[in-house]
Design an enzyme around this catalytic site. Structure first.
Site, PDB file in Angstrom:
ATOM      1  N   CYS A 252      36.014 166.194 127.696  1.00  0.00           N
ATOM      2  CA  CYS A 252      34.585 166.552 127.347  1.00  0.00           C
ATOM      3  C   CYS A 252      34.334 167.942 127.452  1.00  0.00           C
ATOM      4  O   CYS A 252      34.777 168.855 126.622  1.00  0.00           O
ATOM      5  CB  CYS A 252      33.800 165.408 127.988  1.00  0.00           C
ATOM      6  SG  CYS A 252      32.414 165.276 127.191  1.00  0.00           S
ATOM      7  N   HIS A 342      36.242 160.427 126.493  1.00  0.00           N
ATOM      8  CA  HIS A 342      36.309 160.120 127.783  1.00  0.00           C
ATOM      9  C   HIS A 342      37.668 159.077 127.803  1.00  0.00           C
ATOM     10  O   HIS A 342      37.363 157.762 127.446  1.00  0.00           O
ATOM     11  CB  HIS A 342      35.122 159.352 128.288  1.00  0.00           C
ATOM     12  CG  HIS A 342      33.999 160.362 128.571  1.00  0.00           C
ATOM     13  ND1 HIS A 342      33.785 160.811 129.668  1.00  0.00           N
ATOM     14  CD2 HIS A 342      33.148 161.037 127.703  1.00  0.00           C
ATOM     15  CE1 HIS A 342      32.430 161.659 129.643  1.00  0.00           C
ATOM     16  NE2 HIS A 342      32.470 161.917 128.388  1.00  0.00           N
ATOM     17  N   GLU A 344      38.677 157.773 130.437  1.00  0.00           N
ATOM     18  CA  GLU A 344      38.704 156.940 131.575  1.00  0.00           C
ATOM     19  C   GLU A 344      37.935 155.676 131.022  1.00  0.00           C
ATOM     20  O   GLU A 344      37.933 154.686 132.101  1.00  0.00           O
ATOM     21  CB  GLU A 344      38.003 157.662 132.759  1.00  0.00           C
ATOM     22  CG  GLU A 344      36.609 157.843 132.791  1.00  0.00           C
ATOM     23  CD  GLU A 344      36.251 158.511 131.610  1.00  0.00           C
ATOM     24  OE1 GLU A 344      34.789 158.339 131.080  1.00  0.00           O
ATOM     25  OE2 GLU A 344      36.669 159.381 131.078  1.00  0.00           O
TER      26      GLU A 344
END
Length: 375
Positions: A252, A342, A344
């Site tokens: 990001c 992202h 995660e």
């Protein structure tokens, strides 16, 4: 219910009811297309100084809990929903979203035609906005138009950790890394920990020497808020890491900082990418990933060829399929790569989770190629 009003900087006005805290707030109006994951969104430091418009009409139905927060507090400047849940209906819920917003002093508005508001932002572009339960339209508009723009805003130091801390690996520690906290989410070191990685998290203004001081196997650049063009300190730190040829992975905001460190430019998108359903082409594996994203700026790099930089060649590794925006960079001559989304998955799909393993593989390759004494 207390009445509330929302005013955009171009004068477009929406009326509704107060949701969350009462008062007045001003920020950048952005919309998120996620149908779930509002708790992760609210506690994502990347949303600092932004008023988030949820495009999904029904928000709050799963309540809030103590496990899904991505940081120590709610960061959004304001919250806009169409139809808030009257009560949560989830076994994990420990409270209501409305009460959580009140406790964190977040001013919101409900009963708004979020579809019309989103279409307006798509047509006119992201702009400043205000929500108030106490001011008239004219007074609120004046306050909105006097508010600072997101362009040029250096916000990472406002959301970063004040002191370094360590997230241990789960089980055996196979690698240690230093993470530059530009607005890091809790899920990131947690994913790395499951791969045997111990993460030392340092403040956003940490220098290259501080990042490399303990002899980490790699360096991670987190997500975060603001304009990457205003974060020269982070760019200089990354250049020091690249000079040391230490494996580096950024996501990001970290993708934009790596781009700037390589000499590439960045620019502000008309309305950004925010949500859990953003399709991205992974050119490395020739596959399409559905990704979680939250960014209003992007890297300016050619899609059709590698670019020569002071650190060798770099190519665009990922491309957004909705608008052909650069979604990832891969250095061909130094051990570094990054993505704009992202991996995660907090909140969001798990398609991109293997990128953490790619980082681990890069550190393993670096150990094999350049043996280093343990610090």
């Amino acid at each position: 219910m207390t009445e509330a009003v929302l005013v955009l900087e171009d004068g477009r006005t929406f009326r509704g009811e107060s949701y969350g805290a009462t008062g007045t707030t001003v920020g950048e109006a952005v919309f998120s297309t996620g149908m779930t994951g509002y708790q992760e969104t609210l506690t994502d430091p990347s949303y600092h100084r932004q008023v988030v418009v949820m495009t999904a009409p029904h928000i709050g139905n799963t309540g809030v809990n103590s496990d899904d927060d991505e940081s120590r507090r709610i960061w959004v400047a304001g919250f806009v929903v169409r139809d808030p849940a009257r009560r949560p209906a989830n076994w994990r819920a420990t409270g209501t979203l409305d009460d959580e917003l009140v406790d964190n002093g977040v001013v919101g508005i409900s009963g708004v035609d979020t579809r019309a508001l989103t279409r307006h932002l798509r047509d006119r572009g992201t702009m400043r906005v205000g929500i108030s339960t106490e001011l008239g339209v004219d007074e609120l508009l004046a306050r909105v138009q006097a508010a600072p723009s997101m362009a040029g805003a250096d916000l990472a130091p406002e959301v970063t950790t004040e002191a370094a801390y360590t997230v241990p690996a789960v089980g055996e520690t196979k690698y240690t890394i230093a993470a530059l906290d530009l607005g890091i989410k809790a899920a990131t070191p947690r994913h790395l920990a499951e791969l045997g990685v111990e993460t030392r998290v340092l403040p956003a203004t940490a220098t290259a020497a501080e990042l490399l001081e303990a002899g980490p196997d790699g360096v991670f650049l987190s997500n975060g808020p603001g304009d990457p063009a205003a974060s020269d300190y982070a760019v200089e730190a990354v250049r020091g890491v690249l000079d040391a040829r230490r494996p580096l992975f950024g996501i990001c905001f970290g993708n934009q900082i790596l781009g700037r460190a390589l000499g590439l430019g960045t620019y502000k998108l008309p309305f950004g990418h925010r949500g859990l359903n953003q399709p991205v082409l992974d050119r490395v594996t020739d596959s399409v990933r559905v990704t979680s994203q939250n960014h209003g700026f992007a890297v300016d790099a050619p899609l059709d060829r590698a670019t020569d930089t002071p650190y060798g060649r770099v190519e665009v590794s990922h491309v957004g399929l909705n608008d052909q925006v650069v979604e990832g960079l891969r250095c061909l001559d130094v051990p570094a790569f990054s993505v704009q989304f992202h991996p995660e998955a907090a909140a969001g799909p798990h398609d991109a989770a293997p990128l953490f393993q790619r980082f681990v593989d890069l550190m393993q390759d670096s150990r094999t190629e350049v043996p280093r004494a343990e610090a």
